[in-house]
Design a protein around this motif. Structure first.
Motif, PDB file in Angstrom:
ATOM      1  N   ILE A 140      -2.278  -3.299 -17.580  1.00  0.00           N
ATOM      2  CA  ILE A 140      -3.207  -4.364 -17.236  1.00  0.00           C
ATOM      3  C   ILE A 140      -4.604  -3.844 -17.519  1.00  0.00           C
ATOM      4  N   ALA A 141      -5.349  -4.545 -18.369  1.00  0.00           N
ATOM      5  CA  ALA A 141      -6.735  -4.157 -18.629  1.00  0.00           C
ATOM      6  C   ALA A 141      -7.614  -5.155 -17.896  1.00  0.00           C
ATOM      7  N   GLY A 146     -10.517  -1.757 -14.440  1.00  0.00           N
ATOM      8  CA  GLY A 146      -9.982  -0.731 -15.334  1.00  0.00           C
ATOM      9  C   GLY A 146      -8.502  -0.926 -15.642  1.00  0.00           C
ATOM     10  N   SER A 147      -7.936   0.088 -16.303  1.00  0.00           N
ATOM     11  CA  SER A 147      -6.543  -0.004 -16.762  1.00  0.00           C
ATOM     12  C   SER A 147      -5.588   0.498 -15.693  1.00  0.00           C
ATOM     13  N   SER A 148      -4.515  -0.253 -15.494  1.00  0.00           N
ATOM     14  CA  SER A 148      -3.453   0.213 -14.597  1.00  0.00           C
ATOM     15  C   SER A 148      -2.133  -0.290 -15.136  1.00  0.00           C
ATOM     16  N   GLY A 149      -1.043   0.106 -14.472  1.00  0.00           N
ATOM     17  CA  GLY A 149       0.292  -0.285 -14.919  1.00  0.00           C
ATOM     18  C   GLY A 149       0.892   0.764 -15.843  1.00  0.00           C
ATOM     19  N   TRP A 150       1.701   0.301 -16.763  1.00  0.00           N
ATOM     20  CA  TRP A 150       2.449   1.197 -17.651  1.00  0.00           C
ATOM     21  C   TRP A 150       1.540   1.640 -18.792  1.00  0.00           C
ATOM     22  N   ILE A 151       1.028   2.857 -18.720  1.00  0.00           N
ATOM     23  CA  ILE A 151       0.081   3.383 -19.702  1.00  0.00           C
ATOM     24  C   ILE A 151       0.865   4.246 -20.691  1.00  0.00           C
ATOM     25  N   THR A 152       0.918   3.831 -21.946  1.00  0.00           N
ATOM     26  CA  THR A 152       1.649   4.664 -22.908  1.00  0.00           C
ATOM     27  C   THR A 152       0.752   5.821 -23.359  1.00  0.00           C
ATOM     28  N   ALA A 157       4.826   7.923 -21.351  1.00  0.00           N
ATOM     29  CA  ALA A 157       4.091   6.915 -20.580  1.00  0.00           C
ATOM     30  C   ALA A 157       3.863   7.432 -19.171  1.00  0.00           C
ATOM     31  N   VAL A 158       2.795   6.932 -18.548  1.00  0.00           N
ATOM     32  CA  VAL A 158       2.529   7.230 -17.143  1.00  0.00           C
ATOM     33  C   VAL A 158       2.228   5.908 -16.447  1.00  0.00           C
ATOM     34  N   ALA A 159       2.864   5.670 -15.304  1.00  0.00           N
ATOM     35  CA  ALA A 159       2.623   4.437 -14.554  1.00  0.00           C
ATOM     36  C   ALA A 159       1.647   4.707 -13.428  1.00  0.00           C
ATOM     37  N   LEU A 160       0.493   4.021 -13.457  1.00  0.00           N
ATOM     38  CA  LEU A 160      -0.542   4.146 -12.425  1.00  0.00           C
ATOM     39  C   LEU A 160      -0.777   2.753 -11.840  1.00  0.00           C
ATOM     40  N   ASN A 161      -0.634   2.619 -10.545  1.00  0.00           N
ATOM     41  CA  ASN A 161      -0.441   1.271  -9.986  1.00  0.00           C
ATOM     42  C   ASN A 161      -1.530   0.753  -9.058  1.00  0.00           C
ATOM     43  N   GLN A 162      -2.699   1.393  -9.062  1.00  0.00           N
ATOM     44  CA  GLN A 162      -3.756   0.935  -8.156  1.00  0.00           C
ATOM     45  C   GLN A 162      -4.756   0.056  -8.911  1.00  0.00           C
ATOM     46  N   VAL A 294      -7.725   6.589 -19.340  1.00  0.00           N
ATOM     47  CA  VAL A 294      -8.048   5.553 -18.350  1.00  0.00           C
ATOM     48  C   VAL A 294      -9.347   5.891 -17.617  1.00  0.00           C
ATOM     49  N   GLY A 295      -9.762   7.153 -17.687  1.00  0.00           N
ATOM     50  CA  GLY A 295     -11.042   7.535 -17.085  1.00  0.00           C
ATOM     51  C   GLY A 295     -11.022   7.730 -15.583  1.00  0.00           C
ATOM     52  N   TYR A 296      -9.861   8.000 -15.011  1.00  0.00           N
ATOM     53  CA  TYR A 296      -9.842   8.289 -13.570  1.00  0.00           C
ATOM     54  C   TYR A 296      -8.647   9.164 -13.199  1.00  0.00           C
TER      55      TYR A 296
END
Ligand SMILES: [Zn+2]
Length: 467
Positions: A140-141, A146-152, A157-162, A294-296
């Motif tokens: 999700i952009a 910012g970007s979250s969810g399923w980041i390839t 991939a890394v899933a970041l959900n906040q 993603v910058g965080y």
């Protein structure tokens, strides 16, 4: 996670009279709500049930970016439920079963998956819902969050959900209010590693693939769940009853010593924080370091994730300290509503200030004065800390003013009361969810001091407070 049996049964008796007759309504069954009532994110989460456990099985093919999932949720009905919603963004649902029996389902909006069991679920009933699904998960952009969810990534991939990425990769009751335990079984090509929250359980090779199992035994909000798939250098240690898993993307790790240093740092920071905040709330720790763009960094429960791109170097101390402080403030004790996020970020940022002071840098008082010296027109003074608005939950207002507020409270109470208050607060609400109001009331009761003035000035009013 308690079921209000008596209260809800009374409500039910009343609805028997009021609800018009239909197949469901005749016996007082009604749909669970499609949102959990957060004013910032009204569609996040759902009502009518409480999740106890997520059993998540995933298979990921990085080359095709394709995910196959099978999730079994154990939940308890909080009302007589005719149907209920889960959150799921994109992906294709293949089947839904409730208590082992085929159930109907429909999709609507951008994330509502409505499950219609063959038979209504009575109040208090424990049930399972099993969903099979597949597809290419996306991130999700969101501007400005910012970007979250399923980041390839380049190799996985890394899933970041906040705050709302979880629904991009599994069907979920995506509200911080509904904590649950988790197990993960993640199948990936055997040359890759799959990581998740909590304790490492096993890795089993099956032909060209391997299944990696993890489990989080303490209650966790979905925004803090995490999966990381890639070519990782991994260091697993055990000391003081605590498993630590440090994983660096192999392109960022130039020596084993680098991972050992990270592990040492994690343990040193946790030891110091345990003295300040009370016992570490989880049974495993560590960190994941990968290039995500993603910058965080994120305080994923039990094991933070850092977006990092410098080979041979570790993320700086202030980031490690901040995300580990969140294990107490945010992960163990979690705001039920997003407007109260300063209870996470204010304390995590303040912990950075204390770390600096402990190591001979600026004192917390100096950090406070520096932050407070921002001009009257600065962003940090715009908005209300205790209700910053949907688009401002990650703003300076929340982090810097949040930390200043913690410092103001410390000065008001004195060190002895302040640190005992923190430990009492974290101990009383361990594994639970909270609000600013609760913190305000708790601080007053604990200290025996009237704090309305302080909270009004720092938490409930915009603008630069006079010192
Ligand atoms: Zn933070």
């Amino acid at each position: 996670m308690t079921v209000p049996r008596l209260l809800a049964a009374t409500t039910l008796a009343a609805s028997l009279v009021l609800v018009p007759v239909s197949a469901d309504a005749a016996v007082g069954y009604r749909p669970g709500s499609a949102g959990a009532g957060d004013p910032y994110f009204p569609k996040m989460g759902n009502g009518g049930y409480d999740v106890g456990h997520y059993g998540i099985r995933l298979e990921y093919a990085p080359a095709a970016k394709h995910l196959t999932g099978s999730v079994t949720i154990t939940a308890t009905a909080l009302q007589n439920l005719s149907r209920f919603n889960l959150d799921l963004r994109g992906l294709t649902v293949q089947s839904v079963r409730v208590d082992g029996k085929a159930a109907k389902w429909k999709r609507s909006g951008f994330q509502e998956l409505t499950v219609i069991p063959a038979k209504g679920l009575p109040l208090g009933k424990k049930f399972t819902v099993a969903i099979r699904y597949s597809g290419r998960p996306g991130k999700i952009a969101d501007e400005p969050l910012g970007s979250s969810g399923w980041i390839t990534t380049s190799d996985g991939a890394v899933a970041l959900n906040q705050p709302f990425g979880a629904a991009t990769w599994f069907p979920v009751n995506d509200t911080p209010k509904d904590k649950a335990t988790y197990t993960f079984a993640i199948t990936v090509p055997k040359k890759l590693t799959a990581l998740a929250n909590g304790e490492f359980v096993s890795r089993k090779v099956k032909g060209a693939k391997a299944v990696h199992r993890w489990r989080m035994r303490q209650p966790m909000s979905s925004e803090l769940s995490m999966v990381a798939i890639g070519d990782y250098e991994v260091l697993r240690t055990r000391s003081g009853g605590l498993q630590s898993v440090t994983a660096f993307d192999s392109s960022l790790a130039t020596s084993k010593k680098q991972l050992k240093n990270y592990d040492k740092k994690t343990r040193a920071v946790l030891k110091w924080q345990s003295k300040l905040f009370g016992p570490y709330p989880f049974t495993s720790t560590g960190g994941i370091v990968d290039e995500l763009n993603v910058g965080y960094s994120l305080e994923t429960q039990g094991r933070p994730v850092h977006d990092w791109n410098t080979p041979g170097q570790n993320p700086p101390d202030d980031l490690v300290v901040h995300e580990l402080a969140h294990q107490w403030f945010g992960d163990s004790v979690t705001p039920a509503k997003w407007r109260d996020i300063w209870l996470n970020e204010g304390f995590a940022t303040y912990t950075e200030w204390m770390w600096l002071e402990r190591n001979g840098g600026r004192t917390a008082e100096q950090s406070f004065l520096t932050a407070h010296s921002a001009g009257a027109g600065a962003d940090v003074w715009k908005g209300v800390l205790g209700n910053p608005g949907r688009d401002h939950i990650f703003d300076n207002l929340v982090y810097q003013r949040g930390a200043m507020t913690v410092h103001a409270l410390r000065k008001e109470l004195g060190d002895d009361v302040f640190f005992r208050l923190l430990r009492a607060w974290l101990g009383s609400y361990r594994g639970k969810t909270v609000s600013t109001k609760q913190f305000h009331a708790f601080a007053e009761k604990f200290s025996g001091k009237q704090l309305d003035g302080l909270f009004k000035k720092w938490v409930y009013t915009a603008g630069r407070p006079e010192l």
